[in-house]
Write a protein that holds these residues in place. Sequence first.
Motif, PDB file in Angstrom:
ATOM      1  N   ASP A 189       0.831  -1.208   0.000  1.00  0.00           N
ATOM      2  CA  ASP A 189       0.000   0.000   0.000  1.00  0.00           C
ATOM      3  C   ASP A 189       0.866   1.259   0.000  1.00  0.00           C
ATOM      4  OD1 ASP A 189      -2.370  -1.424  -0.033  1.00  0.00           O
ATOM      5  OD2 ASP A 189      -2.543  -1.470   2.149  1.00  0.00           O
ATOM      6  N   ARG A 192       2.347   1.690  -3.438  1.00  0.00           N
ATOM      7  CA  ARG A 192       1.337   2.178  -4.379  1.00  0.00           C
ATOM      8  C   ARG A 192       1.174   3.700  -4.243  1.00  0.00           C
ATOM      9  NH1 ARG A 192      -2.538  -0.503  -2.570  1.00  0.00           N
ATOM     10  NH2 ARG A 192      -2.588  -2.232  -4.055  1.00  0.00           N
ATOM     11  N   HIS A 193       1.032   4.171  -3.005  1.00  0.00           N
ATOM     12  CA  HIS A 193       0.827   5.598  -2.787  1.00  0.00           C
ATOM     13  C   HIS A 193       2.076   6.400  -3.151  1.00  0.00           C
ATOM     14  CE1 HIS A 193      -3.123   5.084  -1.154  1.00  0.00           C
ATOM     15  NE2 HIS A 193      -2.709   4.362  -0.125  1.00  0.00           N
TER      16      HIS A 193
END
Length: 226
Positions: A204, A207-208
Amino acid sequence: MKNQSLSQQTARRLYSLIAAEKKIAPGEKLPNELELAQEMGVSRATLREAIQALAAQGVLEVRRGRGTFVSERVAEIDDFGFSALDRVRGQLRDLFELRAVFEPEMAALACRRASAEELADVLTQGERVAACIRAGEDRTQADRDFHAAIVRATHNEFMTRLLPIINQAVETAIVSGGRGEELARSTLRDHALLMEFFQKRDPDGARHAMAIHMRHAMDEMGLELY
Protein backbone atom coordinates in the motif's frame (compact mmCIF):
# COMPACT_ATOMS: atom_id res chain seq x y z
CA MET A 1 2.45 32.11 -23.66
CA LYS A 2 1.17 32.09 -20.07
CA ASN A 3 0.83 28.29 -20.07
CA GLN A 4 4.44 27.78 -21.18
CA SER A 5 7.30 27.19 -18.80
CA LEU A 6 10.04 29.81 -18.58
CA SER A 7 12.43 27.46 -20.38
CA GLN A 8 9.97 27.13 -23.30
CA GLN A 9 9.60 30.90 -23.51
CA THR A 10 13.37 31.21 -23.43
CA ALA A 11 13.68 28.65 -26.22
CA ARG A 12 11.32 30.67 -28.40
CA ARG A 13 13.23 33.88 -27.68
CA LEU A 14 16.54 32.22 -28.44
CA TYR A 15 15.17 30.88 -31.70
CA SER A 16 14.01 34.39 -32.56
CA LEU A 17 17.56 35.68 -32.04
CA ILE A 18 18.73 33.06 -34.53
CA ALA A 19 16.00 32.95 -37.18
CA ALA A 20 14.23 36.30 -37.07
CA GLU A 21 16.83 38.77 -35.78
CA LYS A 22 19.76 36.98 -37.44
CA LYS A 23 22.00 37.75 -34.46
CA ILE A 24 23.53 34.27 -34.50
CA ALA A 25 24.18 32.73 -37.90
CA PRO A 26 24.00 29.04 -38.91
CA GLY A 27 27.23 27.33 -37.91
CA GLU A 28 28.07 30.04 -35.38
CA LYS A 29 28.81 29.26 -31.75
CA LEU A 30 26.47 30.62 -29.07
CA PRO A 31 27.90 33.16 -26.62
CA ASN A 32 29.10 31.72 -23.33
CA GLU A 33 26.36 30.52 -21.00
CA LEU A 34 26.70 33.25 -18.37
CA GLU A 35 26.72 36.06 -20.93
CA LEU A 36 23.73 34.70 -22.84
CA ALA A 37 21.72 34.02 -19.67
CA GLN A 38 22.30 37.60 -18.50
CA GLU A 39 21.34 38.97 -21.91
CA MET A 40 18.07 37.01 -21.84
CA GLY A 41 17.36 37.77 -18.19
CA VAL A 42 17.10 34.13 -17.08
CA SER A 43 19.07 31.76 -14.91
CA ARG A 44 21.75 29.53 -16.38
CA ALA A 45 19.63 26.50 -15.49
CA THR A 46 16.69 27.87 -17.48
CA LEU A 47 18.96 28.65 -20.42
CA ARG A 48 20.36 25.09 -20.36
CA GLU A 49 16.83 23.67 -20.54
CA ALA A 50 15.99 25.97 -23.47
CA ILE A 51 19.14 24.87 -25.27
CA GLN A 52 18.27 21.21 -24.66
CA ALA A 53 14.82 21.75 -26.15
CA LEU A 54 16.24 23.46 -29.25
CA ALA A 55 18.91 20.78 -29.60
CA ALA A 56 16.18 18.11 -29.51
CA GLN A 57 14.55 19.86 -32.48
CA GLY A 58 17.80 20.14 -34.44
CA VAL A 59 18.00 23.94 -34.13
CA LEU A 60 21.18 23.75 -32.05
CA GLU A 61 24.04 21.27 -31.89
CA VAL A 62 25.84 20.63 -28.60
CA ARG A 63 29.41 19.58 -29.39
CA ARG A 64 31.17 18.03 -26.43
CA GLY A 65 34.17 20.06 -25.36
CA ARG A 66 33.54 22.77 -27.97
CA GLY A 67 30.26 24.41 -27.04
CA THR A 68 26.82 24.90 -28.60
CA PHE A 69 26.42 25.86 -32.25
CA VAL A 70 23.53 26.89 -34.47
CA SER A 71 22.72 24.09 -36.89
CA GLU A 72 23.71 24.67 -40.51
CA ARG A 73 20.24 23.36 -41.42
CA VAL A 74 18.29 25.69 -39.13
CA ALA A 75 16.56 27.38 -42.09
CA GLU A 76 14.99 24.05 -43.07
CA ILE A 77 13.10 23.74 -39.78
CA ASP A 78 9.49 24.85 -40.19
CA ASP A 79 7.42 26.72 -37.62
CA PHE A 80 10.45 27.31 -35.39
CA GLY A 81 10.37 23.59 -34.59
CA PHE A 82 7.80 24.37 -31.92
CA SER A 83 4.82 22.58 -33.35
CA ALA A 84 6.94 19.47 -32.82
CA LEU A 85 7.66 20.60 -29.27
CA ASP A 86 3.94 21.02 -28.65
CA ARG A 87 3.31 17.51 -29.99
CA VAL A 88 5.99 16.17 -27.67
CA ARG A 89 4.32 17.79 -24.68
CA GLY A 90 0.94 16.39 -25.70
CA GLN A 91 2.43 12.93 -26.01
CA LEU A 92 4.22 13.36 -22.71
CA ARG A 93 0.96 14.23 -20.93
CA ASP A 94 -0.70 11.15 -22.41
CA LEU A 95 2.24 8.94 -21.48
CA PHE A 96 2.21 10.15 -17.89
CA GLU A 97 -1.55 9.73 -17.63
CA LEU A 98 -1.06 6.11 -18.63
CA ARG A 99 1.79 5.72 -16.16
CA ALA A 100 -0.33 7.25 -13.40
CA VAL A 101 -2.97 4.58 -14.02
CA PHE A 102 -0.68 1.54 -14.14
CA GLU A 103 2.54 2.20 -12.24
CA PRO A 104 1.15 2.60 -8.71
CA GLU A 105 -0.41 -0.87 -8.99
CA MET A 106 2.78 -2.20 -10.56
CA ALA A 107 4.70 -0.95 -7.53
CA ALA A 108 2.26 -2.63 -5.14
CA LEU A 109 2.42 -5.96 -7.00
CA ALA A 110 6.21 -5.83 -7.22
CA CYS A 111 6.48 -5.07 -3.53
CA ARG A 112 4.30 -8.07 -2.74
CA ARG A 113 5.73 -10.56 -5.27
CA ALA A 114 9.43 -9.72 -5.62
CA SER A 115 11.92 -12.42 -4.71
CA ALA A 116 14.78 -11.41 -2.42
CA GLU A 117 17.03 -11.03 -5.48
CA GLU A 118 14.46 -8.95 -7.36
CA LEU A 119 13.90 -6.70 -4.37
CA ALA A 120 17.65 -6.18 -4.07
CA ASP A 121 17.77 -5.27 -7.75
CA VAL A 122 14.99 -2.69 -7.36
CA LEU A 123 16.87 -1.06 -4.48
CA THR A 124 20.19 -1.17 -6.35
CA GLN A 125 18.73 0.41 -9.48
CA GLY A 126 16.99 3.05 -7.37
CA GLU A 127 20.31 3.97 -5.78
CA ARG A 128 21.89 4.24 -9.23
CA VAL A 129 19.29 6.84 -10.17
CA ALA A 130 19.98 8.75 -6.97
CA ALA A 131 23.74 8.64 -7.59
CA CYS A 132 23.29 10.04 -11.12
CA ILE A 133 21.12 12.89 -9.85
CA ARG A 134 23.56 13.79 -7.06
CA ALA A 135 26.45 13.77 -9.52
CA GLY A 136 24.55 15.82 -12.09
CA GLU A 137 24.88 13.03 -14.65
CA ASP A 138 22.43 11.78 -17.26
CA ARG A 139 20.07 9.41 -15.44
CA THR A 140 18.06 8.21 -18.43
CA GLN A 141 19.34 4.64 -18.51
CA ALA A 142 19.44 4.32 -14.73
CA ASP A 143 15.82 5.49 -14.49
CA ARG A 144 14.78 3.02 -17.18
CA ASP A 145 16.54 0.21 -15.32
CA PHE A 146 14.85 1.17 -12.05
CA HIS A 147 11.34 1.01 -13.50
CA ALA A 148 12.21 -2.14 -15.46
CA ALA A 149 13.29 -3.85 -12.22
CA ILE A 150 9.93 -2.96 -10.67
CA VAL A 151 8.01 -4.29 -13.67
CA ARG A 152 9.99 -7.58 -13.70
CA ALA A 153 9.20 -8.04 -10.02
CA THR A 154 5.45 -7.96 -10.73
CA HIS A 155 5.75 -11.38 -12.44
CA ASN A 156 3.08 -10.20 -14.87
CA GLU A 157 3.76 -10.93 -18.52
CA PHE A 158 1.47 -8.24 -19.86
CA MET A 159 2.83 -5.50 -17.63
CA THR A 160 6.27 -6.10 -19.14
CA ARG A 161 4.75 -5.04 -22.46
CA LEU A 162 4.30 -1.55 -21.02
CA LEU A 163 8.07 -1.13 -20.60
CA PRO A 164 8.60 0.55 -24.00
CA ILE A 165 5.93 3.10 -23.06
CA ILE A 166 7.55 3.73 -19.68
CA ASN A 167 10.98 4.04 -21.31
CA GLN A 168 9.66 6.53 -23.85
CA ALA A 169 8.07 8.61 -21.11
CA VAL A 170 11.26 8.58 -19.03
CA GLU A 171 13.48 9.63 -21.94
CA THR A 172 11.10 12.33 -23.20
CA ALA A 173 10.63 13.76 -19.71
CA ILE A 174 14.36 14.03 -19.08
CA VAL A 175 15.17 15.49 -22.52
CA SER A 176 12.29 17.95 -22.94
CA GLY A 177 10.18 17.88 -19.82
CA GLY A 178 10.78 21.47 -18.75
CA ARG A 179 12.17 22.29 -15.30
CA GLY A 180 14.94 19.71 -15.27
CA GLU A 181 16.57 20.56 -11.94
CA GLU A 182 13.27 20.66 -10.07
CA LEU A 183 12.22 17.38 -11.70
CA ALA A 184 15.51 15.77 -10.67
CA ARG A 185 15.12 16.90 -7.05
CA SER A 186 11.53 15.69 -6.97
CA THR A 187 12.59 12.33 -8.41
CA LEU A 188 15.30 11.99 -5.76
CA ARG A 189 12.81 12.55 -2.93
CA ASP A 190 10.06 10.40 -4.42
CA HIS A 191 12.32 7.46 -5.23
CA ALA A 192 13.71 7.53 -1.68
CA LEU A 193 10.17 7.23 -0.29
CA LEU A 194 9.30 4.49 -2.76
CA MET A 195 12.39 2.46 -1.88
CA GLU A 196 11.62 2.86 1.80
CA PHE A 197 8.28 1.10 1.27
CA PHE A 198 9.94 -1.58 -0.86
CA GLN A 199 12.40 -2.25 1.95
CA LYS A 200 9.45 -2.64 4.34
CA ARG A 201 7.53 -4.86 1.86
CA ASP A 202 4.59 -2.47 2.21
CA PRO A 203 2.45 -2.74 -0.98
CA ASP A 204 0.00 0.00 0.00
CA GLY A 205 2.82 2.37 0.83
CA ALA A 206 4.57 1.59 -2.47
CA ARG A 207 1.34 2.18 -4.38
CA HIS A 208 0.83 5.60 -2.79
CA ALA A 209 4.50 6.55 -3.16
CA MET A 210 4.43 5.78 -6.90
CA ALA A 211 1.19 7.74 -7.33
CA ILE A 212 2.80 10.70 -5.57
CA HIS A 213 5.84 10.39 -7.84
CA MET A 214 3.68 10.48 -10.98
CA ARG A 215 1.76 13.51 -9.67
CA HIS A 216 4.93 15.38 -8.76
CA ALA A 217 6.50 14.63 -12.15
CA MET A 218 3.45 15.93 -14.00
CA ASP A 219 3.33 19.04 -11.82
CA GLU A 220 7.02 19.79 -12.37
CA MET A 221 6.60 19.45 -16.12
CA GLY A 222 3.44 21.55 -16.22
CA LEU A 223 1.34 18.70 -17.62
CA GLU A 224 -2.32 19.44 -16.96
CA LEU A 225 -4.97 16.78 -16.52
CA TYR A 226 -8.37 17.45 -18.07
